[in-house]
Design a protein around this motif. Structure first.
Motif, PDB file in Angstrom:
ATOM      1  N   LYS A   1     -10.734   6.953  -6.223  1.00 21.15           N
ATOM      2  CA  LYS A   1     -10.214   5.591  -6.004  1.00 21.15           C
ATOM      3  C   LYS A   1      -9.925   4.976  -7.366  1.00 21.15           C
ATOM      4  CE  LYS A   1     -13.509   5.173  -2.246  1.00 21.15           C
ATOM      5  NZ  LYS A   1     -14.790   4.607  -1.810  1.00 21.15           N
ATOM      6  N   SER A   2      -8.895   4.131  -7.408  1.00 20.50           N
ATOM      7  CA  SER A   2      -8.653   3.346  -8.625  1.00 20.50           C
ATOM      8  C   SER A   2      -9.653   2.203  -8.660  1.00 20.50           C
ATOM      9  CB  SER A   2      -7.248   2.756  -8.612  1.00 20.50           C
ATOM     10  OG  SER A   2      -6.277   3.766  -8.525  1.00 20.50           O
ATOM     11  N   THR A   3      -9.928   1.704  -9.853  1.00 16.13           N
ATOM     12  CA  THR A   3     -10.718   0.476  -9.923  1.00 16.13           C
ATOM     13  C   THR A   3      -9.769  -0.713  -9.718  1.00 16.13           C
ATOM     14  OG1 THR A   3     -10.412   0.156 -12.296  1.00 16.13           O
ATOM     15  CG2 THR A   3     -12.284   1.527 -11.622  1.00 16.13           C
ATOM     16  N   PRO A   4     -10.284  -1.806  -9.164  1.00 11.23           N
ATOM     17  CA  PRO A   4      -9.435  -3.001  -9.023  1.00 11.23           C
ATOM     18  C   PRO A   4      -8.875  -3.444 -10.370  1.00 11.23           C
ATOM     19  CG  PRO A   4     -11.479  -3.270  -7.791  1.00 11.23           C
ATOM     20  CD  PRO A   4     -11.621  -1.995  -8.563  1.00 11.23           C
ATOM     21  N   GLU A   5      -9.672  -3.280 -11.429  1.00 14.17           N
ATOM     22  CA  GLU A   5      -9.216  -3.732 -12.768  1.00 14.17           C
ATOM     23  C   GLU A   5      -8.004  -2.936 -13.243  1.00 14.17           C
ATOM     24  OE1 GLU A   5     -12.429  -3.187 -11.911  1.00 14.17           O
ATOM     25  OE2 GLU A   5     -12.964  -5.324 -11.822  1.00 14.17           O
ATOM     26  N   GLU A   6      -8.006  -1.598 -12.986  1.00 19.63           N
ATOM     27  CA  GLU A   6      -6.831  -0.786 -13.377  1.00 19.63           C
ATOM     28  C   GLU A   6      -5.587  -1.272 -12.655  1.00 19.63           C
ATOM     29  OE1 GLU A   6      -7.156   3.620 -12.837  1.00 19.63           O
ATOM     30  OE2 GLU A   6      -9.260   3.150 -12.479  1.00 19.63           O
TER      31      GLU A   6
ATOM     32  N   SER B   1       0.843  -1.199   0.000  1.00 17.08           N
ATOM     33  CA  SER B   1       0.000   0.000   0.000  1.00 17.08           C
ATOM     34  C   SER B   1       0.876   1.244   0.000  1.00 17.08           C
ATOM     35  CB  SER B   1      -0.865  -0.012   1.271  1.00 17.08           C
ATOM     36  OG  SER B   1      -1.593   1.183   1.396  1.00 17.08           O
ATOM     37  N   VAL B   2       0.294   2.382  -0.367  1.00 15.57           N
ATOM     38  CA  VAL B   2       0.991   3.653  -0.120  1.00 15.57           C
ATOM     39  C   VAL B   2       1.182   3.834   1.391  1.00 15.57           C
ATOM     40  CG1 VAL B   2      -1.147   5.039  -0.024  1.00 15.57           C
ATOM     41  CG2 VAL B   2       1.015   6.133  -0.652  1.00 15.57           C
ATOM     42  N   LEU B   3       0.321   3.163   2.171  1.00 14.24           N
ATOM     43  CA  LEU B   3       0.413   3.286   3.632  1.00 14.24           C
ATOM     44  C   LEU B   3       1.558   2.437   4.202  1.00 14.24           C
ATOM     45  CD1 LEU B   3      -3.395   3.464   4.502  1.00 14.24           C
ATOM     46  CD2 LEU B   3      -1.757   5.338   4.305  1.00 14.24           C
ATOM     47  N   SER B   4       2.360   1.798   3.329  1.00 11.00           N
ATOM     48  CA  SER B   4       3.643   1.236   3.775  1.00 11.00           C
ATOM     49  C   SER B   4       4.595   2.361   4.166  1.00 11.00           C
ATOM     50  CB  SER B   4       4.312   0.438   2.647  1.00 11.00           C
ATOM     51  OG  SER B   4       3.468  -0.568   2.152  1.00 11.00           O
ATOM     52  N   TRP B   5       4.355   3.570   3.650  1.00 11.93           N
ATOM     53  CA  TRP B   5       5.301   4.672   3.845  1.00 11.93           C
ATOM     54  C   TRP B   5       4.723   5.841   4.611  1.00 11.93           C
ATOM     55  CZ3 TRP B   5       5.118   3.873  -1.922  1.00 11.93           C
ATOM     56  CH2 TRP B   5       5.925   2.802  -2.289  1.00 11.93           C
ATOM     57  N   VAL B   6       3.400   5.963   4.642  1.00 10.08           N
ATOM     58  CA  VAL B   6       2.782   7.110   5.327  1.00 10.08           C
ATOM     59  C   VAL B   6       1.641   6.621   6.211  1.00 10.08           C
ATOM     60  CG1 VAL B   6       3.366   8.849   3.596  1.00 10.08           C
ATOM     61  CG2 VAL B   6       1.270   7.548   3.338  1.00 10.08           C
ATOM     62  N   THR B   7       1.304   7.439   7.210  1.00 10.68           N
ATOM     63  CA  THR B   7       0.141   7.116   8.047  1.00 10.68           C
ATOM     64  C   THR B   7      -0.915   8.205   7.875  1.00 10.68           C
ATOM     65  OG1 THR B   7       1.139   8.265   9.890  1.00 10.68           O
ATOM     66  CG2 THR B   7       1.431   5.900   9.840  1.00 10.68           C
ATOM     67  N   LEU B   8      -2.161   7.805   7.967  1.00 12.21           N
ATOM     68  CA  LEU B   8      -3.254   8.772   8.040  1.00 12.21           C
ATOM     69  C   LEU B   8      -3.358   9.120   9.522  1.00 12.21           C
ATOM     70  CD1 LEU B   8      -5.812   6.791   5.831  1.00 12.21           C
ATOM     71  CD2 LEU B   8      -4.231   8.605   5.106  1.00 12.21           C
ATOM     72  N   PRO B   9      -3.066  10.376   9.899  1.00  5.55           N
ATOM     73  CA  PRO B   9      -2.948  10.707  11.323  1.00  5.55           C
ATOM     74  C   PRO B   9      -4.174  10.278  12.134  1.00  5.55           C
ATOM     75  CG  PRO B   9      -2.271  12.550   9.937  1.00  5.55           C
ATOM     76  CD  PRO B   9      -2.853  11.519   9.013  1.00  5.55           C
TER      77      PRO B   9
ATOM     78  N   ALA C   1      -0.386   0.833  -3.637  1.00  7.05           N
ATOM     79  CA  ALA C   1      -1.486   1.613  -4.225  1.00  7.05           C
ATOM     80  C   ALA C   1      -2.147   2.462  -3.154  1.00  7.05           C
ATOM     81  CB  ALA C   1      -2.519   0.674  -4.855  1.00  7.05           C
ATOM     82  N   GLY C   2      -2.777   3.546  -3.594  1.00  4.63           N
ATOM     83  CA  GLY C   2      -3.651   4.325  -2.715  1.00  4.63           C
ATOM     84  C   GLY C   2      -5.029   3.674  -2.696  1.00  4.63           C
ATOM     85  N   PHE C   3      -6.074   4.477  -2.546  1.00  7.60           N
ATOM     86  CA  PHE C   3      -7.407   3.881  -2.398  1.00  7.60           C
ATOM     87  C   PHE C   3      -7.864   3.168  -3.673  1.00  7.60           C
ATOM     88  CE2 PHE C   3      -8.013   7.373   0.874  1.00  7.60           C
ATOM     89  CZ  PHE C   3      -7.824   6.506   1.944  1.00  7.60           C
ATOM     90  N   ILE C   4      -8.381   1.971  -3.438  1.00  8.44           N
ATOM     91  CA  ILE C   4      -8.952   1.141  -4.512  1.00  8.44           C
ATOM     92  C   ILE C   4     -10.421   0.926  -4.158  1.00  8.44           C
ATOM     93  CG2 ILE C   4      -8.741  -1.036  -5.776  1.00  8.44           C
ATOM     94  CD1 ILE C   4      -5.901  -1.322  -4.465  1.00  8.44           C
TER      95      ILE C   4
END
Ligand SMILES: NC(=O)c1ccc[n+]([C@@H]2O[C@H](COP(=O)([O-])OP(=O)(O)OC[C@H]3O[C@@H](n4cnc5c(N)ncnc54)[C@H](OP(=O)(O)O)[C@@H]3O)[C@@H](O)[C@H]2O)c1
Length: 235
Positions: A189-194, A130-138, A174-177
């Motif tokens: 959000k990205s689609t799962p297919e993309e 995930s993008v959240l491997s590197w950042v946190t949502l506070p 990835a960010g939000f899917i």
């Protein structure tokens, strides 16, 4: 690796990104897709072979690795999300559940299937991070981010260890899917297919990492900025 004629195990393939992986792999010429699910009766991917797999159950993983001797690609997709502050009283329990499913489960699967992949010529492992491997949502994603950050470190270690046996390790960030996991999250959000399309293209191109969307590419670039992205906003 080439997807055509591959034999794939996708974990968490009964819905969301995992179901999209199973569909995308079959459409791209995979010879067989085993669709792992805690309840195989919930798998609804035409052409896929449902198999029972709870990634927190080591004995199920070991049994499957003994049974599915033809696997050439493992897609470590199954995951859970639990949000809340790390100072909350339930944060440690949450962290343990998140690590069991998002971090230790995928590692056990890689350990169990590495000899199978070797016996079948090398193949590949895809780890869904995930993008959240590197950042946190506070105040929200501290524990989830920790599980994906650990998953990132383990993926990097596995990449080197598996290279010796000719197995490709591809990490997907990835960010939000648009899946059940983000049902209550507003915004783009990205689609799962993309996501699947990009990941399978990267797999065939022999790449090590997929940065699937703009937010992920920006976060990755921001790790080395003067005020790194992982430190959050400067006051
Ligand atoms: N959605 C996003 O915005 C996003 C962004 C980046 C990364 N990701 C990652 O993408 C992966 C797929 O998530 P998703 O968005 O498709 O979520 P989802 O729609 O909530 O689906 C999660 C899948 O994982 C399975 N699962 C959960 N715990 C499991 C376990 N112990 N054993 C086996 N399967 C288990 C679920 O099965 P059940 O039906 O049995 O619960 C379901 O099939 C996860 O690793 C997630 O962290 C998601």
């Amino acid at each position: 690796m080439k997807i055509k004629s591959s034999v794939v195990l996708v974990t968490g393939a009964n819905r969301g990104l995992g179901a999209a992986f199973a569909r995308g792999l079959l459409a791209s010429g995979a010879a067989k897709v085993y669709a792992g699910a805690r309840d195989p009766n919930t798998v609804n991917v035409p052409g896929a072979v449902p198999v029972q797999l709870d990634v927190t159950r080591p004995e199920q993983i070991a049994n499957l690795a003994r049974e599915l001797t033809d696997v050439t690609l493992l897609v470590n997709n199954a995951g859970i999300s639990e949000m809340g502050p790390v100072l909350a009283a339930n944060a440690v329990d949450s962290l343990q559940r998140l690590f069991d499913t998002n971090t230790i489960g995928p590692l056990r699967l890689a350990q169990a299937f590495a000899p199978v992949l070797l016996a079948n010529g090398g193949g590949a492992v895809i780890n869904v991070l995930s993008v959240l491997s590197w950042v946190t949502l506070p105040g929200r994603s501290g524990a989830y981010s920790a599980s994906k950050a650990a998953g990132w470190a383990i993926s990097n270690a596995l990449r080197h260890e598996l290279k010796a046996q000719g197995t490709q390790l591809l990490s997907l960030h990835a960010g939000f899917i648009d899946t059940d996991m983000t049902r209550n999250v507003p915004g783009p959000k990205s689609t799962p297919e993309e996501i699947v399309q990009q990941t399978l293209a990267a797999l065939e191109a022999g790449e090590s990492e997929v940065l699937a969307d703009t937010v992920t590419r920006d976060a990755h670039r921001g790790l080395t900025a003067e005020w790194p992205v992982y430190l959050g906003a400067r006051e």
